[in-house]
Scaffold this motif. Structure first.
Motif, short mmCIF file in Angstrom:
data_model
loop_
_atom_site.label_atom_id
_atom_site.label_comp_id
_atom_site.label_asym_id
_atom_site.label_seq_id
_atom_site.Cartn_x
_atom_site.Cartn_y
_atom_site.Cartn_z
N CYS A 76 28.69 27.48 49.65
CA CYS A 76 30.03 27.54 49.06
C CYS A 76 30.05 28.46 47.84
N VAL A 77 28.99 28.36 47.02
CA VAL A 77 28.91 29.23 45.85
C VAL A 77 28.87 30.70 46.29
N PHE A 78 28.00 31.00 47.26
CA PHE A 78 27.90 32.38 47.74
C PHE A 78 29.23 32.87 48.30
N ALA A 79 29.88 31.99 49.07
CA ALA A 79 31.15 32.38 49.67
C ALA A 79 32.17 32.69 48.57
N ALA A 80 32.14 31.88 47.50
CA ALA A 80 33.08 32.13 46.40
C ALA A 80 32.81 33.50 45.78
N VAL A 81 31.53 33.82 45.60
CA VAL A 81 31.18 35.12 45.01
C VAL A 81 31.65 36.26 45.91
N MET A 82 31.43 36.11 47.21
CA MET A 82 31.83 37.17 48.13
C MET A 82 33.35 37.30 48.22
N LEU A 83 34.03 36.17 48.09
CA LEU A 83 35.49 36.18 48.23
C LEU A 83 36.20 36.64 46.97
N PHE A 84 35.53 36.46 45.82
CA PHE A 84 36.23 36.70 44.57
C PHE A 84 36.88 38.09 44.49
N PRO A 85 36.17 39.17 44.87
CA PRO A 85 36.86 40.47 44.79
C PRO A 85 38.08 40.55 45.70
N MET A 86 37.96 39.98 46.91
CA MET A 86 39.09 40.06 47.85
C MET A 86 40.29 39.30 47.31
N VAL A 87 40.02 38.11 46.75
CA VAL A 87 41.13 37.32 46.22
C VAL A 87 41.78 38.06 45.05
N TRP A 88 40.93 38.63 44.20
CA TRP A 88 41.48 39.36 43.05
C TRP A 88 42.34 40.54 43.52
N ILE A 89 41.89 41.23 44.53
CA ILE A 89 42.62 42.41 45.03
C ILE A 89 43.99 41.98 45.55
N VAL A 90 44.00 40.95 46.39
CA VAL A 90 45.28 40.52 46.96
C VAL A 90 46.19 39.99 45.87
N SER A 91 45.63 39.18 44.98
CA SER A 91 46.47 38.61 43.93
C SER A 91 46.99 39.70 42.99
N GLY A 92 46.11 40.66 42.65
CA GLY A 92 46.55 41.75 41.78
C GLY A 92 47.64 42.60 42.39
N SER A 93 47.61 42.71 43.71
CA SER A 93 48.61 43.55 44.37
C SER A 93 50.00 42.92 44.30
N LEU A 94 50.07 41.66 43.90
CA LEU A 94 51.36 40.97 43.85
C LEU A 94 51.78 40.64 42.41
N LYS A 95 51.06 41.22 41.44
CA LYS A 95 51.37 40.91 40.04
C LYS A 95 52.18 42.03 39.40
N PRO A 96 52.90 41.69 38.36
CA PRO A 96 53.43 42.75 37.51
C PRO A 96 52.26 43.49 36.87
N LEU A 97 52.41 44.78 36.64
CA LEU A 97 51.29 45.59 36.16
C LEU A 97 50.60 45.00 34.94
N GLU A 98 51.40 44.47 34.00
CA GLU A 98 50.78 44.02 32.75
C GLU A 98 49.93 42.76 32.95
N GLN A 99 50.04 42.12 34.12
CA GLN A 99 49.23 40.92 34.36
C GLN A 99 47.94 41.19 35.10
N VAL A 100 47.80 42.42 35.63
CA VAL A 100 46.66 42.68 36.51
C VAL A 100 45.34 42.47 35.78
#
Lengths: 303, 275
Positions: B17-41
């Motif tokens: 689970c820990v490894f999966a979280a590490v591997m997923l973290f960039p993907m989650v950040w990318i998707v979430s960042g793509s839906l944020k206002p610029l100043e929140q990225v």
């Protein structure tokens, strides 16, 4: 099977050609398109690379013969040695950590386990995602105010500093590469007969001894395959450098493939770029011979 | 089930689970960042759930460059390359597997050897050839020079070899022409291989960067990866847009992967689709 009826293109054959002759021609015709493709787009280019590497050529003017000039130039050219160093460093920093992590992943999901399929997908997914898109996104992840630093409690400006830029690219590459290595290791692990383990367990061998005396030796050919693939991948690496750093800062991330691109297609020094290509080509040839040797040995054992 | 082995099991699961979280973290950040206002990225601590969810990043990013055009180009190249990559290596595979002609072995070994020749090594002369053909900034230039790979020929030969020759001989005795045999007997029997080949070709074509970069300087012919690299190279390209187009670029690959996971993983293990 001696026959004379209609073959493919039946009517067009000379009357006196026998069936077998016709079949040979038909067989050859099936392979012809692919053969032409490889002649035009692979064989001719590699021969042409050899020829160009002995010339000075800027794409527009005539080609001037300079003999070994381009190669002599490489020997004392700091850009060339820097690119070789970058390529080697990338391979060394990327390969072993990625293998180790992938091996751990593969060992963990090897046996039956809840969510095994899920974990395999998660670890493999970065491999399948677009190299270009991920390089683009990672150049943001690696910013000084980016999330990676936030998670690690660092404040490194990864991609803009000469001594950390390559590391930034390595981190991204490991993340993208472990999935593939894991899958290769998994396939290797699954090919080890379960009976080996059962027999050793009856003899009282513990986990560690099973690993040392069965798993690792049985995986030796897989390791060889992986090592050679990693080295070739290092010689090919281009996209992350191009997108994330452009080879900078101060050429600290300009790999061999990128040097070829810069010399040839940006600065139009086709001769020198081809000489670099030839160095890469010879390295790949050597590796291939090594690989063939290793695999022949391995097949010999299996049969 | 002993207590010890349960502990090991749980520890293993926790570790994964820990490894999966590490591997997923960039993907989650990318998707979430793509839906944020610029100043929140780049807010720290990282805001994982965008609030408000800013869907308009996607249309805005999409129209900031000519991405519709890029997408069309990518699709044209993809369909052409998948077609070529499936059809010609299959023909050749049939020739190599079920016919005999002088020089066959040498030809086959030579083609196998070509799989070791990366584009990075031959890009200079290949560019020169394409220029001499007048194919710079054209679809043929973009599509053809990297459309066939040696692995596909090898792969199809392997599959076609496994078809019993009796079927083919029977058809020959019945007077079928060789092309008919190919289309009516060989192709239906190797359909799974053709699908795998098409998928691998599609994945590779969609993400190909180096070759389009070399032959295309006209933005009208740029493919998606080139389009992204143009946006990325702008001075201070907005981060949320970059993330949005990255997601758009990666999503079809993810879908293909989810749809054909087993197939892709198996062939990845054999061949190394990456790198």
């Amino acid at each position: 099977m001696e026959r004379t009826e209609s073959l493919w293109l039946g009517r067009f054959w000379p009357d006196n050609w026998r069936y077998h002759t016709r079949m040979k021609v038909v067989g050859f015709l099936f392979t012809l398109p692919v053969l032409v493709f490889f002649l035009v787009f692979n064989i001719y280019p590699i021969v042409s690379a050899i020829v160009i590497s002995f010339h000075e050529f800027d794409l527009f003017g005539p080609m001037t013969w300079v003999g070994l000039g381009n190669y002599e130039n490489l020997a004392g050219n700091k850009n060339f040695w820097s690119a070789m160093r970058v390529t080697l460093s990338f391979t060394l920093f990327f390969g072993p950590p990625a293998w180790l992590i992938a091996f751990i992943f593969a060992s963990l999901i090897r046996e039956k386990l809840i969510g095994r399929f899920f974990f395999r997908s998660v670890f493999f997914t970065p491999t399948i995602l677009s190299a270009v898109a991920m390089a683009t996104a990672w150049s943001l992840l690696l910013r000084q105010n980016g999330p990676l630093n936030a998670m690690l409690g660092l404040s490194v400006s990864w991609l803009t500093k000469q001594d950390s830029a390559l590391w930034g690219i390595v981190i991204m590459s490991v993340w993208q590469g472990v999935g593939w290595f894991m899958v290769v290791f998994l396939a290797g692990l699954q090919s080890i007969p379960q009976t080996f383990y059962e027999a050793a367990a009856i003899d009282g061998a513990g986990r560690w001894r099973l690993m040392r005396h069965i798993t690792l030796p049985m995986l030796r050919p897989v390791f060889a395959f992986v090592v050679i693939h990693t080295i070739i991948a290092g010689m090919k690496v281009f996209t992350p450098m191009f997108i994330m750093t452009g080879g900078g800062p101060n050429n600290a991330t300009r790999s061999m493939a990128m040097l070829i691109y810069h010399e040839g297609l940006r600065d139009l020094r086709m001769g020198r770029a081809s000489a670099v290509s030839m160095v890469g080509f010879v390295l790949i040839l050597i590796l291939t011979v090594v690989q063939l040797r290793l695999f022949r040995v391995h097949e010999g054992i299996e049969e | 089930m002993s207590e010890r082995s349960n502990v090991v099991r749980i520890a293993r699961f926790g570790l994964l689970c820990v490894f999966a979280a590490v591997m997923l973290f960039p993907m989650v950040w990318i998707v979430s960042g793509s839906l944020k206002p610029l100043e929140q990225v780049f807010l720290i601590p990282v805001k994982w759930i965008p609030d408000p969810v800013q869907w308009r990043n996607y249309p805005e990013a999409w129209t900031s460059e000519n991405f519709t055009r890029n997408l069309m180009n990518s699709l044209i190249v993809l369909f052409a390359q998948v077609g070529i990559q499936v059809f010609f290596p299959s023909l050749a595979g049939y020739g190599f597997a079920k016919h005999n002609f002088p020089g066959k072995e040498i030809m086959f070994v030579m083609i196998l050897g070509m799989s070791l020749l990366p584009l990075q090594i031959i890009m200079i002369p290949l560019f020169v050839i394409v220029k001499q053909l007048g194919w710079i900034n054209t679809y043929p230039g973009l599509i053809l020079p990297i459309s066939v790979n040696a692995f596909a020929v090898f792969f199809m030969r392997q599959f076609i070899s496994s078809i019993p020759t009796e079927y083919i001989d029977a058809a020959r005795v019945d007077g079928s022409g060789e092309l008919n045999i190919f289309f009516q007997i060989v192709v239906p029997m190797v359909k799974p291989a053709l699908v795998t080949l098409a998928l691998l070709a599609a994945l590779a074509s969609w993400d190909e960067f180096l070759w389009p970069l070399i032959v295309i300087s006209d933005q009208k012919l740029a493919t998606l990866p080139l389009g992204i690299s143009y946006l990325k190279s702008l001075y201070q390209a907005p981060a949320h847009w970059l993330l949005a187009v990255s997601v758009v670029m990666a999503t079809p690959l993810l879908l293909i992967f989810l749809f054909a996971q087993q197939r892709i993983i198996e062939s990845a293990a054999q061949t190394g689709i990456k790198g």
